[in-house]
Design an enzyme around this catalytic site. Structure first.
Site, PDB file in Angstrom:
ATOM      1  CD  GLU A   1      -3.032  -0.458   0.058  1.00 56.28           C
ATOM      2  OE1 GLU A   1      -3.048  -0.155  -1.157  1.00 56.28           O
ATOM      3  OE2 GLU A   1      -3.620  -1.437   0.516  1.00 56.28           O
TER       4      GLU A   1
ATOM      5  CB  THR B   1       4.384   0.282  -2.669  1.00 55.02           C
ATOM      6  OG1 THR B   1       3.288  -0.447  -3.217  1.00 55.02           O
ATOM      7  CG2 THR B   1       4.530  -0.067  -1.204  1.00 55.02           C
TER       8      THR B   1
ATOM      9  N   GLY C   1     -16.778   5.506  -3.357  1.00 50.67           N
ATOM     10  CA  GLY C   1     -16.124   6.131  -2.207  1.00 50.67           C
ATOM     11  C   GLY C   1     -15.714   5.135  -1.143  1.00 50.67           C
TER      12      GLY C   1
ATOM     13  CG  LEU D   1     -14.003  -1.336  -2.251  1.00 50.30           C
ATOM     14  CD1 LEU D   1     -15.353  -2.023  -2.092  1.00 50.30           C
ATOM     15  CD2 LEU D   1     -12.883  -2.239  -1.707  1.00 50.30           C
TER      16      LEU D   1
ATOM     17  CB  SER E   1     -15.992   3.117  -7.815  1.00 55.47           C
ATOM     18  OG  SER E   1     -15.645   4.343  -7.207  1.00 55.47           O
ATOM     19  CB  SER E   2     -12.331   6.504  -9.976  1.00 59.81           C
ATOM     20  OG  SER E   2     -11.255   6.111  -9.171  1.00 59.81           O
TER      21      SER E   2
ATOM     22  CD  GLU F   1      -7.975   7.990 -10.387  1.00 55.80           C
ATOM     23  OE1 GLU F   1      -8.473   7.138 -11.147  1.00 55.80           O
ATOM     24  OE2 GLU F   1      -7.979   7.880  -9.161  1.00 55.80           O
TER      25      GLU F   1
ATOM     26  CG  ASP G   1      -6.350   2.059  -7.694  1.00 53.96           C
ATOM     27  OD1 ASP G   1      -5.781   1.233  -6.957  1.00 53.96           O
ATOM     28  OD2 ASP G   1      -6.613   3.219  -7.334  1.00 53.96           O
TER      29      ASP G   1
HETATM   30  C1  GLA Z   1      -5.159   4.610  -4.084  1.00 57.05           C
HETATM   31  C2  GLA Z   1      -4.430   5.012  -5.347  1.00 57.05           C
HETATM   32  C3  GLA Z   1      -3.396   3.960  -5.744  1.00 57.05           C
HETATM   33  C4  GLA Z   1      -2.492   3.599  -4.566  1.00 57.05           C
HETATM   34  C5  GLA Z   1      -3.323   3.318  -3.316  1.00 57.05           C
HETATM   35  C6  GLA Z   1      -2.475   3.090  -2.095  1.00 57.05           C
HETATM   36  O1  GLA Z   1      -5.935   3.471  -4.317  1.00 57.05           O
HETATM   37  O2  GLA Z   1      -5.345   5.164  -6.403  1.00 57.05           O
HETATM   38  O3  GLA Z   1      -2.657   4.427  -6.840  1.00 57.05           O
HETATM   39  O4  GLA Z   1      -1.537   4.583  -4.340  1.00 57.05           O
HETATM   40  O5  GLA Z   1      -4.229   4.369  -3.040  1.00 57.05           O
HETATM   41  O6  GLA Z   1      -1.753   1.916  -2.218  1.00 57.05           O
END
Ligand code: GLA
Length: 384
Positions: A31, A33, A119, A122, A124-125, A162, A174
């Site tokens: 996370e 990272t 929100g 997870l 969604s975007s 984004e 994501d």
């Molecule tokens: C969000 C961001 C990702 C990532 C996470 C944390 O989901 O969209 O790019 O940085 O936070 O790991």
């Protein structure tokens, strides 16, 4: 709610050319990272965002959603930072980014049906962006969905939408997850060189489930906290004389930290370095079938995010503490933090006990009721 193609016909006066969809994700570990050139390990969720679309022979984007009455019409060349605003930025931004990348794309009629909780951390975007990218690739004959490097191009355009249009300075995890994750696998994503590897992830073989708990605590990545963490990492990397914090993984951590001038930068850096190391630890433990070990590593990750990176919150900590006290093997916040969701690794026999205990703990603390659901690793963006 009407079927998506019927709703499209009602809203736009003709039938769509097809329907495409893309998944939300949870990250198992790794996370904060991705923007440090590090490692992450997401799975795709069974929850998907679908979009019905057809191409236009002008440059107009007509964008509707089944979840939201607001709709937008915008010309591709008028798309810019903050315009259009709100959720339609993710749709318009993808078309804009693909055109900027040199692809001959035109306007689009599109109706979105988003079934990834909004929100909730997870993604969604990303699901929305990637469903639109999949549609654009097919509708304008770009052929990018058909091979991994093509999917990388689509994921990059989605990230650009984004960052540059929706104004959220996120990394690329994501979008890569939505484009590359496969069923019954986690994706070991190396954000330094963009490579990825499928890691078998099928908990049913171990009588365990992955429980997602949406805390319903608000979570927004376009606000200052996410950007501030990112800026701290960039500052630490600059002081250490490296391009990203990934470069100091494997070096003696105490010596690295001693070169940083203040406690906050030291703690942010310690999180990133140890978290990157935890990803391959979990990959190894999964391959060995050592779920107890995976659970312990989840907890170490959560503590690091809570104490060193400071992106957790009361609700996320409550899920983790309650899950662990009622039989979970491990539990941690997932995604950007400051609200959103947590994941818990739970023996199948304990799932009801854990979800009920979480619900009761939230009621006792007079917090909005959370929502817990078990998930399996699902597939990537595709034409339906
Ligand atoms: C969000 C961001 C990702 C990532 C996470 C944390 O989901 O969209 O790019 O940085 O936070 O790991």
């Amino acid at each position: 709610m009407p079927r998506l193609p019927d709703a499209f016909a009602t809203l736009l006066g003709h039938s769509p050319e097809g329907v495409w969809s893309a998944p939300g994700r949870v990250n198992l570990i790794g996370e904060h990272t991705d923007y440090n050139g590090g490692l992450a390990l997401p799975i795709a969720l069974p929850h998907r965002t679908r979009c019905a679309a057809s191409p236009r022979d002008d440059d107009l984007l007509r964008i509707h959603s089944l979840q939201d009455d607001s709709s937008v019409e915008v010309l591709i060349d008028d798309v810019a930072d903050g315009h259009p605003a709100g959720w339609t930025a993710y749709v318009a931004g993808v078309v804009w980014a693909l055109r900027r990348a040199g692809y001959a794309v035109r306007g689009l009629d599109v109706v979105v049906d988003g079934r990834v909780p909004l929100g909730a951390g997870l993604s969604s975007s990303a699901a929305l962006e990637c469903s639109v990218a999949a549609a654009v690739s097919d509708l304008f004959g770009l052929g990018l969905l058909g091979f991994p490097e093509g999917r990388d191009v689509l994921a990059a355009a989605c990230q650009r939408a984004e960052n540059d249009i929706a104004g959220a300075p996120t990394g690329g995890m994501d979008q890569a997850a939505a484009m590359h994750c496969t069923e019954r696998h986690a994706l070991r994503l190396d954000c330094r060189d963009g490579t990825h590897e499928q890691v078998p992830f099928d908990l049913s073989a171990h009588d365990a489930v992955l429980l997602v708990t949406d805390t319903r605590a608000s979570h927004a990545l376009a606000d200052g906290q996410y950007g501030a963490r990112r800026a701290a990492c960039e500052q630490a990397a600059e002081i250490l004389g490296v391009e990203t914090l990934r470069e100091v993984v494997g070096q003696p951590l105490d010596e690295t930290l001693a070169r940083l001038p203040d406690d906050v930068l030291r703690r942010r850096t310690r999180h990133v370095v140890t978290e990157i190391e935890r990803v391959d630890e979990v990959v190894g433990l999964l391959r060995e079938g050592d779920l107890a070990g995976v659970g312990r590593t989840f907890v170490a990750s959560h503590e690091s995010l809570r104490d060193d990176y400071e992106v957790s919150c009361t609700e996320l900590d409550l899920v983790v503490d309650t899950a662990l006290a009622h039989g979970a093997l491990g539990s941690r916040m997932t995604g950007g933090g400051f609200g959103g969701s947590a994941i818990s690794l739970v023996p199948t026999a304990e799932v009801d006990r854990v979800s009920e205990a979480i619900e009761a703990a939230f009621a006792d603390a007079r917090l909005t009721a959370p929502s817990s659901f078990a998930v399996t690793a699902a597939g990537p963006a595709a034409r339906d």
